[in-house]
Design a protein around this motif. Structure first.
Motif, PDB file in Angstrom:
ATOM      1  N   GLY A 375       0.846  -1.295  -0.139  1.00  0.00           N
ATOM      2  CA  GLY A 375      -0.046   0.058  -0.053  1.00  0.00           C
ATOM      3  C   GLY A 375       0.842   1.325  -0.017  1.00  0.00           C
ATOM      4  N   GLU A 376       0.366   2.235  -0.423  1.00  0.00           N
ATOM      5  CA  GLU A 376       1.039   3.515  -0.406  1.00  0.00           C
ATOM      6  C   GLU A 376       1.380   4.053   1.088  1.00  0.00           C
ATOM      7  N   ASP A 377       0.417   3.709   2.189  1.00  0.00           N
ATOM      8  CA  ASP A 377       0.706   3.974   3.456  1.00  0.00           C
ATOM      9  C   ASP A 377       0.622   2.810   4.421  1.00  0.00           C
ATOM     10  N   ASN A 378       1.490   2.477   5.026  1.00  0.00           N
ATOM     11  CA  ASN A 378       1.655   1.030   5.674  1.00  0.00           C
ATOM     12  C   ASN A 378       1.770   1.180   7.216  1.00  0.00           C
ATOM     13  N   ASP A 390       7.936 -11.536  13.143  1.00  0.00           N
ATOM     14  CA  ASP A 390       9.431 -11.467  13.020  1.00  0.00           C
ATOM     15  C   ASP A 390       9.932 -10.573  11.898  1.00  0.00           C
ATOM     16  N   LEU A 391       9.108 -10.566  10.707  1.00  0.00           N
ATOM     17  CA  LEU A 391       9.453 -10.135   9.338  1.00  0.00           C
ATOM     18  C   LEU A 391       8.267  -9.430   8.992  1.00  0.00           C
ATOM     19  N   VAL A 392       8.500  -8.079   8.797  1.00  0.00           N
ATOM     20  CA  VAL A 392       7.526  -7.036   8.188  1.00  0.00           C
ATOM     21  C   VAL A 392       8.123  -6.504   6.833  1.00  0.00           C
ATOM     22  N   VAL A 393       7.727  -6.571   5.601  1.00  0.00           N
ATOM     23  CA  VAL A 393       8.399  -6.167   4.506  1.00  0.00           C
ATOM     24  C   VAL A 393       7.537  -5.114   3.856  1.00  0.00           C
ATOM     25  N   GLU A 394       8.088  -3.801   3.361  1.00  0.00           N
ATOM     26  CA  GLU A 394       7.171  -2.969   2.731  1.00  0.00           C
ATOM     27  C   GLU A 394       7.497  -2.924   1.314  1.00  0.00           C
ATOM     28  N   THR A 395       6.049  -2.995   0.361  1.00  0.00           N
ATOM     29  CA  THR A 395       6.383  -3.295  -1.081  1.00  0.00           C
ATOM     30  C   THR A 395       5.272  -2.084  -1.767  1.00  0.00           C
ATOM     31  N   ALA A 401       5.767  -7.557  -4.261  1.00  0.00           N
ATOM     32  CA  ALA A 401       5.236  -8.335  -3.324  1.00  0.00           C
ATOM     33  C   ALA A 401       5.227  -9.743  -3.219  1.00  0.00           C
ATOM     34  N   VAL A 402       4.605 -10.289  -4.622  1.00  0.00           N
ATOM     35  CA  VAL A 402       4.944 -11.824  -4.767  1.00  0.00           C
ATOM     36  C   VAL A 402       6.310 -12.369  -4.878  1.00  0.00           C
ATOM     37  N   LYS A 403       7.245 -11.736  -5.404  1.00  0.00           N
ATOM     38  CA  LYS A 403       8.744 -12.093  -5.388  1.00  0.00           C
ATOM     39  C   LYS A 403       9.221 -12.063  -4.122  1.00  0.00           C
ATOM     40  N   VAL A 404       8.884 -11.305  -3.222  1.00  0.00           N
ATOM     41  CA  VAL A 404       9.449 -11.247  -1.720  1.00  0.00           C
ATOM     42  C   VAL A 404       8.868 -12.539  -0.964  1.00  0.00           C
ATOM     43  N   ALA A 405       7.256 -12.674  -1.314  1.00  0.00           N
ATOM     44  CA  ALA A 405       6.781 -13.718  -0.734  1.00  0.00           C
ATOM     45  C   ALA A 405       7.319 -15.146  -1.174  1.00  0.00           C
ATOM     46  N   TYR A 406       7.834 -15.129  -2.517  1.00  0.00           N
ATOM     47  CA  TYR A 406       8.091 -16.345  -2.721  1.00  0.00           C
ATOM     48  C   TYR A 406       9.592 -16.913  -2.129  1.00  0.00           C
ATOM     49  N   ALA A 422      -9.420  -1.396   0.884  1.00  0.00           N
ATOM     50  CA  ALA A 422      -9.719  -1.125  -0.448  1.00  0.00           C
ATOM     51  C   ALA A 422      -8.318  -0.984  -1.300  1.00  0.00           C
ATOM     52  N   SER A 423      -8.763  -0.972  -2.472  1.00  0.00           N
ATOM     53  CA  SER A 423      -7.457  -1.216  -3.523  1.00  0.00           C
ATOM     54  C   SER A 423      -7.156   0.083  -4.418  1.00  0.00           C
ATOM     55  N   PHE A 424      -7.659   1.445  -4.137  1.00  0.00           N
ATOM     56  CA  PHE A 424      -7.700   2.176  -5.092  1.00  0.00           C
ATOM     57  C   PHE A 424      -6.267   3.093  -4.891  1.00  0.00           C
ATOM     58  N   ASP A 425      -5.447   2.733  -3.928  1.00  0.00           N
ATOM     59  CA  ASP A 425      -4.039   3.464  -4.082  1.00  0.00           C
ATOM     60  C   ASP A 425      -3.288   2.945  -5.406  1.00  0.00           C
ATOM     61  N   LEU A 426      -3.191   1.594  -5.434  1.00  0.00           N
ATOM     62  CA  LEU A 426      -2.347   1.113  -6.469  1.00  0.00           C
ATOM     63  C   LEU A 426      -2.872   0.305  -7.383  1.00  0.00           C
ATOM     64  N   PHE A 427      -4.138   0.124  -7.308  1.00  0.00           N
ATOM     65  CA  PHE A 427      -5.027  -0.662  -8.398  1.00  0.00           C
ATOM     66  C   PHE A 427      -6.322  -0.135  -8.760  1.00  0.00           C
ATOM     67  N   LYS A 428      -6.865  -0.578  -9.998  1.00  0.00           N
ATOM     68  CA  LYS A 428      -8.286   0.037 -10.463  1.00  0.00           C
ATOM     69  C   LYS A 428      -9.338  -0.497  -9.215  1.00  0.00           C
ATOM     70  N   ASN A 429      -9.199  -1.894  -8.832  1.00  0.00           N
ATOM     71  CA  ASN A 429     -10.259  -2.235  -7.993  1.00  0.00           C
ATOM     72  C   ASN A 429      -9.885  -3.645  -7.545  1.00  0.00           C
ATOM     73  N   TYR A 430     -10.599  -4.238  -6.908  1.00  0.00           N
ATOM     74  CA  TYR A 430      -9.916  -5.450  -5.983  1.00  0.00           C
ATOM     75  C   TYR A 430      -9.906  -6.423  -7.232  1.00  0.00           C
ATOM     76  N   GLU A 431     -10.904  -6.395  -8.260  1.00  0.00           N
ATOM     77  CA  GLU A 431     -10.311  -7.603  -9.404  1.00  0.00           C
ATOM     78  C   GLU A 431      -9.118  -7.345 -10.062  1.00  0.00           C
ATOM     79  N   ASP A 432      -8.942  -6.065 -10.348  1.00  0.00           N
ATOM     80  CA  ASP A 432      -7.299  -5.818 -10.943  1.00  0.00           C
ATOM     81  C   ASP A 432      -6.387  -6.178  -9.971  1.00  0.00           C
ATOM     82  N   ARG A 433      -6.422  -5.972  -8.878  1.00  0.00           N
ATOM     83  CA  ARG A 433      -5.471  -6.180  -7.737  1.00  0.00           C
ATOM     84  C   ARG A 433      -5.270  -7.938  -7.689  1.00  0.00           C
ATOM     85  N   GLY A 434      -6.284  -8.632  -7.663  1.00  0.00           N
ATOM     86  CA  GLY A 434      -6.490 -10.304  -7.610  1.00  0.00           C
ATOM     87  C   GLY A 434      -5.697 -10.737  -8.998  1.00  0.00           C
TER      88      GLY A 434
END
Length: 444
Positions: A375-378, A390-395, A401-406, A422-434
């Protein structure tokens, strides 16, 4: 000739325009934004007048009735002017319901309504009933009413759509749960949002039914303070009930009108406690329209579930990736974490709608091995869980995010996208995010 003005030229607006034209209204569509090309073509085909990027008040304030898109808040000056002039402002479900004699199953709630709607529709279809699914999901309800003569409609209905009803009355209403959501539209008062949800039962009569979650204290208390006319049919996974749906010895028991059916929970296609509830609600609705128990049993064993809702994407190197992008509030994410059976790398974050993350604390302690913020503000997420995990990473992008998870996830573990926001900071909507999540996994 009655003049119907439609505010918003999206799916519900254009569908209402088609039905209005068919029913003999003079129709005008007005959208403050741009109208998509595909919708413009439909309006031209039906010879319906429209405007975009403007609301011309002289063409709107002369309406006999106005249908507004659910996205337009009541506080907008134009809507206030319509109210002052006494011009009715209604929702698509109110308008369309006047032109069908179908039996309506209306489903609302903060979470679970999409899955419950899809499952109810699936059972009805499997039973061979002539059924249409619409509302907050899929095609426009009004357009369906103009083109078909279904015997049943299964409608997913949001609180915004319920705000615009006058006479709308489902024969069977389902209230999945109520948790704080969209409070920005309700003066940040939870009771206003609750009142909005309960409008689904306001016109029901004694021959109608309200199926509701008896484990939801908010709903139970509201019903005590605000009795409804319809027959109450609760469902619960915590206690056994005299009437309604409950769990006993790993079986779902549904008791209605001196008639009982039992179904094993072992064959359920959907996992998680919340899906047990969604299944009970949908099965109860099916039973009330006399669908055979064999059909209900087979349906709940073969139903595939909603996209972006605890959707199993792929297993890579013995790590399961799960897309729960539709979890846009804390309650939805609570259910997702609760259904995790392995150590979990949790991808979370987005536009926070006033979230209280404390509710997730016990599940995070028990199940989450690492948190990836997206997110833009975490800051709120880091403040809440920084000392617990133990581990918190900002992406700042899904691929990252997926590469870090891998890298973090080990054999036999799970990577869960369940943003609680909600998804509107980095994505069009939740479908786009998914979809971005699924594509990033396929590109690993």
């Amino acid at each position: 000739m009655q003049r119907l003005v439609i505010l918003g030229g999206g799916e519900s607006g254009v569908g209402t325009a088609i039905l209005g034209k068919k029913e003999g209204y003079e129709v005008f569509v007005s959208d403050r934004g741009k109208i998509k090309e595909e919708y413009k073509n439909v309006l031209k085909h039906f010879e319906i007048n429209w405007e975009e990027e403007v609301h011309t008040e002289s063409k709107i304030l002369n309406a006999n009735v106005v249908m507004k898109s659910p996205g337009i808040p009541d506080k907008v000056a134009l809507i206030q002017k319509l109210h002052t002039k006494g011009i009715p402002v209604i929702s698509e479900i109110e308008f369309a319901s006047k032109y069908t004699n179908a039996t309506i199953i209306g489903i609302t709630g903060s979470n679970g309504k999409t899955t419950t709607t899809m499952l109810t529709n699936y059972i009805f279809k499997e039973a061979g009933l002539h059924v249409g699914m619409a509302g907050n999901i899929g095609d426009s309800y009004a357009k369906m009413v103009s083109e078909n003569s279904y015997d049943y409609y299964v409608l997913e209905i949001s609180s915004f759509q319920l705000d615009g009803i006058v006479d709308f009355k489902p024969h069977i209403a389902i209230l999945t749960n109520i948790t704080p959501d969209h409070l920005d539209r309700y003066d940040y008062k939870f009771e206003n949002y609750m009142a909005s949800k309960f409008r689904i039962a306001k016109n029901q009569e004694p021959e109608d039914y309200l199926i509701y979650d008896a484990d939801d204290e908010v709903i139970v208390q509201w019903l005590q303070d605000n009795p409804v006319k319809s027959q109450l049919i609760p469902f619960s996974i915590k206690e056994q009930l005299e009437e309604g749906a409950f769990i006993q010895d790993e079986k779902i028991i549904i008791k209605t009108q001196n008639n009982t059916i039992e179904m094993t929970t072992e064959t359920l296609a959907l996992e998680g406690k919340h899906n047990l509830k969604n299944t009970m609600a949908a099965s109860t609705a099916a039973k009330l329209v006399s669908i055979r128990k064999e059909t209900i049993r087979n349906s709940i064993a073969t139903f595939q579930g909603a996209e972006h809702r605890l959707e199993k994407v792929l297993k890579i190197n013995h790590v399961q990736y799960i897309n729960d992008s539709k979890a846009t509030n804390v309650n939805a994410t609570y259910y997702a974490l609760d259904s995790m059976k392995t150590a979990t790398v949790w991808i979370v974050g987005g536009v926070d709608k006033g979230n209280n993350y404390k509710e997730l604390m016990p599940l995070v302690r028990e199940k989450v091995k690492a948190i990836i913020c997206l997110g833009e503000d975490n800051s709120k997420i880091i403040d809440a869980f920084g000392n617990v995990v133990d581990l918190v990473v900002e992406t700042y992008a899904m691929e990252e995010a997926v590469k870090v998870a891998y890298k973090i996830a080990g054999r036999g573990e799970t990577v869960l996208l369940s943003p609680a926001c909600a998804s509107f900071d980095l994505f069009k909507n939740y479908e786009d995010r998914g979809n971005q999540f699924k594509n990033a996994i396929k590109n690993l």
